[in-house]
Design a protein around this motif. Structure first.
Motif, PDB file in Angstrom:
ATOM      1  N   ASN A   1     -45.960   5.021  -6.157  1.00 55.34           N
ATOM      2  CA  ASN A   1     -47.035   4.015  -6.057  1.00 55.34           C
ATOM      3  C   ASN A   1     -46.581   2.755  -5.316  1.00 55.34           C
ATOM      4  O   ASN A   1     -46.999   1.655  -5.660  1.00 55.34           O
ATOM      5  N   ASN A   2     -45.652   2.933  -4.342  1.00 54.89           N
ATOM      6  CA  ASN A   2     -45.120   1.762  -3.633  1.00 54.89           C
ATOM      7  C   ASN A   2     -44.649   0.675  -4.597  1.00 54.89           C
ATOM      8  O   ASN A   2     -44.885  -0.518  -4.390  1.00 54.89           O
ATOM      9  N   ALA A   3     -43.970   1.113  -5.639  1.00 53.65           N
ATOM     10  CA  ALA A   3     -43.447   0.141  -6.605  1.00 53.65           C
ATOM     11  C   ALA A   3     -42.519  -0.850  -5.911  1.00 53.65           C
ATOM     12  O   ALA A   3     -42.488  -2.039  -6.243  1.00 53.65           O
ATOM     13  N   LEU A   4     -41.779  -0.349  -4.941  1.00 51.67           N
ATOM     14  CA  LEU A   4     -40.869  -1.185  -4.158  1.00 51.67           C
ATOM     15  C   LEU A   4     -41.221  -1.040  -2.679  1.00 51.67           C
ATOM     16  O   LEU A   4     -41.682   0.027  -2.270  1.00 51.67           O
ATOM     17  N   PRO A   5     -40.967  -2.061  -1.860  1.00 48.89           N
ATOM     18  CA  PRO A   5     -40.452  -3.381  -2.246  1.00 48.89           C
ATOM     19  C   PRO A   5     -41.486  -4.188  -3.030  1.00 48.89           C
ATOM     20  O   PRO A   5     -42.686  -3.944  -2.920  1.00 48.89           O
ATOM     21  N   LEU A   6     -41.001  -5.153  -3.793  1.00 51.29           N
ATOM     22  CA  LEU A   6     -41.887  -5.969  -4.617  1.00 51.29           C
ATOM     23  C   LEU A   6     -42.827  -6.774  -3.733  1.00 51.29           C
ATOM     24  O   LEU A   6     -42.447  -7.230  -2.650  1.00 51.29           O
ATOM     25  N   ASN A   7     -44.039  -6.932  -4.215  1.00 48.02           N
ATOM     26  CA  ASN A   7     -45.029  -7.680  -3.462  1.00 48.02           C
ATOM     27  C   ASN A   7     -45.563  -8.816  -4.335  1.00 48.02           C
ATOM     28  O   ASN A   7     -46.597  -8.691  -4.966  1.00 48.02           O
TER      29      ASN A   7
ATOM     30  N   GLY B   1     -46.914  -5.881 -20.763  1.00 52.33           N
ATOM     31  CA  GLY B   1     -47.855  -6.732 -20.045  1.00 52.33           C
ATOM     32  C   GLY B   1     -47.315  -7.321 -18.751  1.00 52.33           C
ATOM     33  O   GLY B   1     -48.014  -8.080 -18.083  1.00 52.33           O
ATOM     34  N   LYS B   2     -46.087  -6.996 -18.369  1.00 54.29           N
ATOM     35  CA  LYS B   2     -45.533  -7.555 -17.130  1.00 54.29           C
ATOM     36  C   LYS B   2     -45.915  -6.664 -15.942  1.00 54.29           C
ATOM     37  O   LYS B   2     -46.069  -5.445 -16.077  1.00 54.29           O
ATOM     38  N   ASP B   3     -46.051  -7.283 -14.786  1.00 57.61           N
ATOM     39  CA  ASP B   3     -46.392  -6.501 -13.593  1.00 57.61           C
ATOM     40  C   ASP B   3     -45.335  -5.430 -13.307  1.00 57.61           C
ATOM     41  O   ASP B   3     -45.653  -4.337 -12.829  1.00 57.61           O
ATOM     42  N   VAL B   4     -44.084  -5.794 -13.552  1.00 59.05           N
ATOM     43  CA  VAL B   4     -42.998  -4.836 -13.349  1.00 59.05           C
ATOM     44  C   VAL B   4     -41.918  -5.105 -14.396  1.00 59.05           C
ATOM     45  O   VAL B   4     -41.658  -6.255 -14.740  1.00 59.05           O
ATOM     46  N   ALA B   5     -41.331  -4.015 -14.911  1.00 58.14           N
ATOM     47  CA  ALA B   5     -40.229  -4.150 -15.871  1.00 58.14           C
ATOM     48  C   ALA B   5     -39.002  -3.454 -15.291  1.00 58.14           C
ATOM     49  O   ALA B   5     -39.060  -2.267 -14.952  1.00 58.14           O
ATOM     50  N   PHE B   6     -37.921  -4.214 -15.148  1.00 55.70           N
ATOM     51  CA  PHE B   6     -36.649  -3.621 -14.691  1.00 55.70           C
ATOM     52  C   PHE B   6     -35.786  -3.326 -15.910  1.00 55.70           C
ATOM     53  O   PHE B   6     -35.570  -4.212 -16.743  1.00 55.70           O
ATOM     54  N   VAL B   7     -35.282  -2.106 -15.995  1.00 58.83           N
ATOM     55  CA  VAL B   7     -34.323  -1.764 -17.052  1.00 58.83           C
ATOM     56  C   VAL B   7     -32.983  -1.493 -16.402  1.00 58.83           C
ATOM     57  O   VAL B   7     -32.898  -0.668 -15.483  1.00 58.83           O
TER      58      VAL B   7
ATOM     59  N   VAL C   1     -38.975   0.901 -22.900  1.00 60.54           N
ATOM     60  CA  VAL C   1     -39.651   0.052 -21.908  1.00 60.54           C
ATOM     61  C   VAL C   1     -40.798   0.831 -21.252  1.00 60.54           C
ATOM     62  O   VAL C   1     -41.921   0.322 -21.100  1.00 60.54           O
ATOM     63  N   ALA C   2     -40.530   2.084 -20.909  1.00 60.18           N
ATOM     64  CA  ALA C   2     -41.560   2.886 -20.229  1.00 60.18           C
ATOM     65  C   ALA C   2     -42.730   3.196 -21.154  1.00 60.18           C
ATOM     66  O   ALA C   2     -43.822   3.516 -20.672  1.00 60.18           O
ATOM     67  N   SER C   3     -42.499   3.085 -22.445  1.00 51.77           N
ATOM     68  CA  SER C   3     -43.617   3.370 -23.360  1.00 51.77           C
ATOM     69  C   SER C   3     -44.640   2.237 -23.367  1.00 51.77           C
ATOM     70  O   SER C   3     -45.763   2.422 -23.821  1.00 51.77           O
ATOM     71  N   VAL C   4     -44.251   1.078 -22.862  1.00 47.83           N
ATOM     72  CA  VAL C   4     -45.177  -0.063 -22.880  1.00 47.83           C
ATOM     73  C   VAL C   4     -45.497  -0.611 -21.492  1.00 47.83           C
ATOM     74  O   VAL C   4     -46.307  -1.515 -21.365  1.00 47.83           O
ATOM     75  N   ASN C   5     -44.815  -0.096 -20.477  1.00 49.39           N
ATOM     76  CA  ASN C   5     -45.048  -0.647 -19.136  1.00 49.39           C
ATOM     77  C   ASN C   5     -45.137   0.491 -18.125  1.00 49.39           C
ATOM     78  O   ASN C   5     -44.213   1.292 -18.000  1.00 49.39           O
ATOM     79  N   ASN C   6     -46.268   0.550 -17.422  1.00 46.99           N
ATOM     80  CA  ASN C   6     -46.474   1.666 -16.496  1.00 46.99           C
ATOM     81  C   ASN C   6     -45.880   1.412 -15.114  1.00 46.99           C
ATOM     82  O   ASN C   6     -46.132   2.163 -14.180  1.00 46.99           O
ATOM     83  N   ASN C   7     -45.082   0.346 -14.983  1.00 43.63           N
ATOM     84  CA  ASN C   7     -44.370   0.095 -13.729  1.00 43.63           C
ATOM     85  C   ASN C   7     -42.918  -0.269 -14.055  1.00 43.63           C
ATOM     86  O   ASN C   7     -42.465  -1.385 -13.851  1.00 43.63           O
ATOM     87  N   THR C   8     -42.233   0.732 -14.622  1.00 40.72           N
ATOM     88  CA  THR C   8     -40.852   0.546 -15.065  1.00 40.72           C
ATOM     89  C   THR C   8     -39.910   1.016 -13.963  1.00 40.72           C
ATOM     90  O   THR C   8     -40.006   2.157 -13.494  1.00 40.72           O
TER      91      THR C   8
ATOM     92  N   ASN D   1     -44.566   6.569 -15.971  1.00 45.01           N
ATOM     93  CA  ASN D   1     -44.415   5.109 -16.042  1.00 45.01           C
ATOM     94  C   ASN D   1     -43.113   4.629 -15.408  1.00 45.01           C
ATOM     95  O   ASN D   1     -42.976   3.445 -15.111  1.00 45.01           O
ATOM     96  N   VAL D   2     -42.167   5.554 -15.216  1.00 42.15           N
ATOM     97  CA  VAL D   2     -40.944   5.190 -14.495  1.00 42.15           C
ATOM     98  C   VAL D   2     -41.251   5.368 -13.009  1.00 42.15           C
ATOM     99  O   VAL D   2     -41.226   6.470 -12.476  1.00 42.15           O
ATOM    100  N   THR D   3     -41.568   4.259 -12.367  1.00 44.95           N
ATOM    101  CA  THR D   3     -42.010   4.335 -10.972  1.00 44.95           C
ATOM    102  C   THR D   3     -40.865   4.196  -9.984  1.00 44.95           C
ATOM    103  O   THR D   3     -41.023   4.525  -8.807  1.00 44.95           O
ATOM    104  N   GLY D   4     -39.727   3.700 -10.462  1.00 43.03           N
ATOM    105  CA  GLY D   4     -38.614   3.506  -9.529  1.00 43.03           C
ATOM    106  C   GLY D   4     -37.269   3.790 -10.163  1.00 43.03           C
ATOM    107  O   GLY D   4     -37.081   3.626 -11.371  1.00 43.03           O
ATOM    108  N   LEU D   5     -36.339   4.257  -9.328  1.00 39.98           N
ATOM    109  CA  LEU D   5     -34.948   4.433  -9.746  1.00 39.98           C
ATOM    110  C   LEU D   5     -34.064   3.937  -8.604  1.00 39.98           C
ATOM    111  O   LEU D   5     -34.128   4.446  -7.472  1.00 39.98           O
TER     112      LEU D   5
END
Ligand SMILES: *[C@@H]1O[C@H](CO)[C@@H](O)[C@H](O)[C@H]1NC(C)=O
Ligand SMILES: *[C@@H]1O[C@H](CO)[C@@H](O)[C@H](O)[C@H]1NC(C)=O
Ligand SMILES: *[C@@H]1O[C@H](CO)[C@@H](O)[C@H](O)[C@H]1NC(C)=O
Ligand SMILES: *[C@@H]1O[C@H](CO)[C@@H](O)[C@H](O)[C@H]1NC(C)=O
Ligand SMILES: *[C@@H]1O[C@H](CO)[C@@H](O)[C@H](O)[C@H]1NC(C)=O
Ligand SMILES: *[C@@H]1O[C@H](CO)[C@@H](O)[C@H](O)[C@H]1NC(C)=O
Ligand SMILES: *[C@@H]1O[C@H](CO)[C@@H](O)[C@H](O)[C@H]1NC(C)=O
Ligand SMILES: *[C@@H]1O[C@H](CO)[C@@H](O)[C@H](O)[C@H]1NC(C)=O
Ligand SMILES: *[C@@H]1O[C@H](CO)[C@@H](O)[C@H](O)[C@H]1NC(C)=O
Ligand SMILES: *[C@@H]1O[C@H](CO)[C@@H](O)[C@H](O)[C@H]1NC(C)=O
Ligand SMILES: *[C@@H]1O[C@H](CO)[C@@H](O)[C@H](O)[C@H]1NC(C)=O
Length: 742
Positions: free
Chosen positions: A364-370, A452-458, A494-501, A521-525
């Motif tokens: 979903n074009n999670a990266l680069p951040l916009n 509730g965050k736009d993106v969550a980094f783990v 984290v992925a259980s609560v944020n669909n852009n992890t 929900n894990v959109t990036g690695l």
């Protein structure tokens, strides 16, 4: 370490004399002329003193020939145990760049720093293999493939030595695990030894490396092994430089087992004492006595001294070399002038960090951040070690951002940029709110921070290092391939609560990501590896698109540790631990290909923010089947005719997306089935910058050596008869173009 050669090989090696230096290289020629003339001015004690280090890693001066002594210092990623010097990205990261320029530039910058501190000999690069994925020190080297490891070795050595510093290729040879490393026997057959484990050392000799360090071990000690030291290195590869033993500073015995190692081709012993603080050395007065008693011929001592002096002359160290200006044992010593040798290396380190970051998943074009409005940052690896980045002895802890593994292959951080600081600072440009939770085990706080965050980094990690330290229950080698600190649970929470992890991994090698990688929900690695002091800055260059990702995996990420061909042997033996390299040529991707195992992410894989197409493959030139290389003899494996290009592989790359960036094309060959070789073997790569809509022609060369296998009967390199396939692609499995030779 002892070796089970075929009887033919044993016979061939038994015919060898103890190999004295035979100069056959213009670079070494002049050095040898000087060394021989000064050698004539030395008495036996002087010559022995050249070969014997005393504890600090210093070879004493010999005023009669204006020899100012030698200072040897770790490590392969920066000057160890000092200050105002850089912590470079680890070997495994520079390997992930697949970029020779960056490998070379890192070597140059390290050479400048070692020289600036007055160090004559840098104890690196390290080129042992990631044979078993959990291998403790593999991160110091260049991964699971001999070709990439060879290029890493060649470029690093060329860079270091361009600054007049002697590089040390280590550890010779077959040192691929920490468990029982002082009392193990790696059983490696002759073909395997040549085609995989010897290759980076061959490239090191081609780079005129001044010295080679043997591995530790027992059985027939690696430092006492006629077949490898004399047979392979000094005879077949015509190595002209100095051979020194692996050494320990504090808590181990040296790897030199005896005075008569000199007869087996060892030229220098470090640290010199038999045990820490002892006044007796295996060399030193013992060697003087051995010569007097006739157990070691003086001609051998002459050869040792010549090799050591030649390396000194080869690098021009007899003139204007800076004196040592620090004391590695005592940073507060008055000797320490705190010379700042960092220059502008921070920017190179940042670039290598970014160029070595491997983007593995990007949905979903999670990266680069916009310009996200909110960012959640979760995980201890995002932040600092509260007590400072150098607080743990030899980096033996996993607290805060992981920029390197642990053990002797480390250096002090002058500073360490954390992801949290770098992202927080960068986000101010966009007015982004940053929230964080750095406790790996506080899952509620993690969920609160991510929700509730736009993106969550783990941020998760896996660490390893030298077996002299045990960290969180891992005795050098890792116990398994799981993320440390219950990293899987943290990601899942984290992925259980944020669909852009987006998961960021700082690791020494592969970890198994199966628990969460398919979670939508894990959109990036983002695989950050061990990026060194600029960790956070390198990362934001990728996250925000300042650097279009081009790093590629220098090892395979499997779905399970059992998918790999070789494992650490953790048996506790009575006597010597046997390590049969019974997987043979089939390590890393070669095994996954051969056994038809689907990895999670294959060797050579990595995504970009743009797309590339491949076209117009032209394979030109030819090599006749069964073409034999030179017959076995001094320098036969380095014969220039074997290494001259004979086949050219040309093709065109086009940037078909909207963003400029580097593509990392790879060339694999497929030898005829009769050769019993792996299905695909890496033999070329490049890192090519292309603007959107533009095309670039790429050309790669293959030599007869590149197309050969080692014939254990004739003891020479031979191109197998039959059709040789050529595959060009974006990874070891993403095949874009195929052709054949001839
Ligand atoms: C090493 O090889 C040489 C030549 O064959 C032989 O004279 C010598 O005894 C060997 N040394 C050992 C320790 O096997
Ligand atoms: C030295 O190298 C040249 C070509 O590179 C070769 O012809 C010659 O035989 C070599 N000499 C020795 C002693 O190996
Ligand atoms: C060897 O020469 C050095 C001077 O270079 C001198 O100090 C030493 O005493 C000499 N040793 C012997 C045994 O003659
Ligand atoms: C040592 O240096 C002195 C002074 O530069 C010079 O005269 C002498 O020839 C040098 N000795 C050797 C063996 O290089
Ligand atoms: C913070 O970000 C600004 C703008 O990107 C940059 O110029 C500055 O160097 C950064 N500061 C640090 C400490 O990274
Ligand atoms: C994905 O995240 C959303 C919150 O955005 C959550 O409701 C959903 O359960 C998550 N899905 C999975 C599979 O964890
Ligand atoms: C992710 O969750 C946000 C709310 O947090 C929602 O607006 C968005 O549509 C979701 N995206 C997807 C792809 O489900
Ligand atoms: C070599 O290994 C044996 C068996 O483990 C051990 O008894 C011996 O002390 C070791 N020697 C050294 C120098 O480590
Ligand atoms: C592990 O070491 C033991 C003891 O030396 C040996 O018997 C066994 O073959 C080794 N196994 C592997 C898989 O390395
Ligand atoms: C290597 O990386 C540098 C830095 O990103 C880049 O300028 C260069 O184009 C890359 N490729 C090569 C072959 O140097
Ligand atoms: C392949 O590329 C090389 C280097 O650019 C060039 O010299 C050669 O002519 C090319 N071969 C063909 C067949 O295009």
């Amino acid at each position: 370490m002892k070796f089970s050669y075929s009887s033919v090989v044993t016979a061939a090696i038994a015919l060898l004399p103890v190999v004295s230096a035979q100069v056959n290289s213009s670079e070494w020629n002049a050095a040898y002329a000087k060394a021989k003339s000064t050698l004539a001015l030395l008495n036996l004690s002087d010559k022995v003193s050249l070969a014997t280090g005393y504890c600090t890693g210093n070879i004493p001066t010999i005023p009669a020939i204006n020899f100012t002594g030698l200072c040897l210092e770790d490590s392969a990623l920066g000057v160890k145990d000092t200050d105002y010097s850089s912590a470079f990205p680890a070997g495994i990261n520079v390997a992930a760049t697949f970029n020779r320029t960056l490998m070379r530039q890192r070597g140059v910058a390290m050479g400048q720093e070692f020289r600036g501190k007055g160090v004559n000999i840098q104890l690196g690069p390290m080129m042992n293999f990631m044979r078993a994925p959990a291998s403790g020190r593999a991160w110091e080297g260049f991964g699971g493939d001999p070709y990439l490891s060879g290029e890493g070795a060649f470029e690093t050595i060329t860079g270091i030595q361009s600054q007049g510093v002697q590089a040390v290729a280590k550890h010779f040879i077959d040192y691929e695990q920490e468990h029982s490393r002082m009392s193990s026997s790696s059983n490696v057959d002759d073909r395997l030894q040549h085609e995989i484990y010897l290759h980076p050392f061959l490239r090191s000799v081609q780079a005129n490396v001044a010295a080679v360090m043997c591995s530790y071990i027992n059985g027939t000690y690696a430092c006492e092994n006629n077949a490898t030291l004399n047979g392979l290195l000094k005879y077949e590869l015509a190595f002209q430089g100095c051979k020194l033993n692996g050494w320990f500073r504090y808590d181990d015995w040296t790897a030199t087992p005896s005075t008569t190692s000199a007869n087996d081709g060892l030229d220098m012993t470090m640290p010199g004492d038999i045990f820490p603080g002892s006044i007796v050395s295996w060399f030193g007065e013992s060697l003087v006595l051995a010569v007097q008693l006739g157990t070691v011929p003086e001609s051998r001592v002459d050869d040792m001294a010549t090799r050591i002096l030649a390396g000194w002359y080869l690098l021009g160290q007899e003139q204007g070399y800076p004196p040592v200006n620090f004391d590695s044992k005592d940073p507060l010593s008055s000797v320490n002038q705190h010379v700042n040798v960092q220059g502008d290396h921070a920017s190179l380190i940042r670039t290598i960090g970014a160029a070595s970051t491997v983007l593995l998943k990007n949905e979903n074009n999670a990266l680069p951040l916009n310009k996200p409005k909110t960012i959640g940052i979760i995980g201890n690896d995002a932040g600092p070690n509260p007590l400072g980045p150098n607080i743990c002895i030899a980096k033996g802890c996993d607290i805060g951002i992981l920029g390197m593994g642990w053990g002797s292959g480390t250096a002090n951080y002058p500073y360490l940029i954390t992801p949290l600081d770098a992202i927080t600072n960068r986000s101010s440009l966009d007015g982004t709110q940053v929230y964080s939770s750095l406790d790996d085990f506080d899952l509620d706080a993690a969920a609160d921070t991510a929700s509730g965050k736009d993106v969550a980094f783990v941020f998760i990690t896996a660490d390893s290092g030298e077996g002299s330290l045990t960290v969180e229950g891992n005795a050098g080698d890792r116990n398994n391939l799981q993320a440390w600190h219950s990293g899987d649970a943290l990601v899942e929470k984290v992925a259980s609560v944020n669909n852009n992890t987006i998961v960021v991994v700082n690791t020494v090698g592969p970890i198994v990501v199966e628990a969460w990688i398919d979670n939508p929900n894990v959109t990036g690695l983002v695989w950050s590896g061990l990026p060194g002091e600029e960790a956070g800055n390198s990362l934001i260059d990728i996250l925000y698109g300042a650097y279009n990702p081009s790093g590629r995996l220098p090892y395979t990420i499997g779905k399970s540790i059992d998918d790999y061909a070789a494992q650490i042997n953790t048996s506790i033996p009575i006597g010597i631990l046997e390590i049969p390299y019974s997987e043979g040529l089939f390590i890393d991707y070669r095994h996954f290909d051969e056994a038809n195992i689907t990895p999670r992410y294959e060797y050579g894989f990595g995504l970009s923010y743009t797309t590339f197409s491949y076209s117009d493959l032209i394979v030109s030139g030819s090599v006749s089947g069964a073409a034999p290389g030179p017959s076995y003899g001094f320098g036969s494996s380095l014969d220039p005719s074997l290494h001259a290009p004979v086949v050219f592989v040309n093709f065109t790359l086009t940037n078909t997306g909207n963003i400029a960036g580097h593509e990392t094309p790879q060339l694999y060959i497929s030898l005829p089935a009769s050769s019993q070789s792996p299905p695909y073997i890496l033999k070329g790569f490049d890192s090519v910058f292309i603007n959107p809509g533009e095309s670039r022609e790429v050309s790669m060369e293959l030599s007869q050596y590149d197309l050969s296998i080692w014939n254990v009967v004739t003891q020479r390199w031979e191109v197998p008869s039959g059709t040789i396939g050529v595959t060009v692609g974006a990874s070891s499995r993403d095949h874009r173009l195929t052709g054949v030779i001839g």
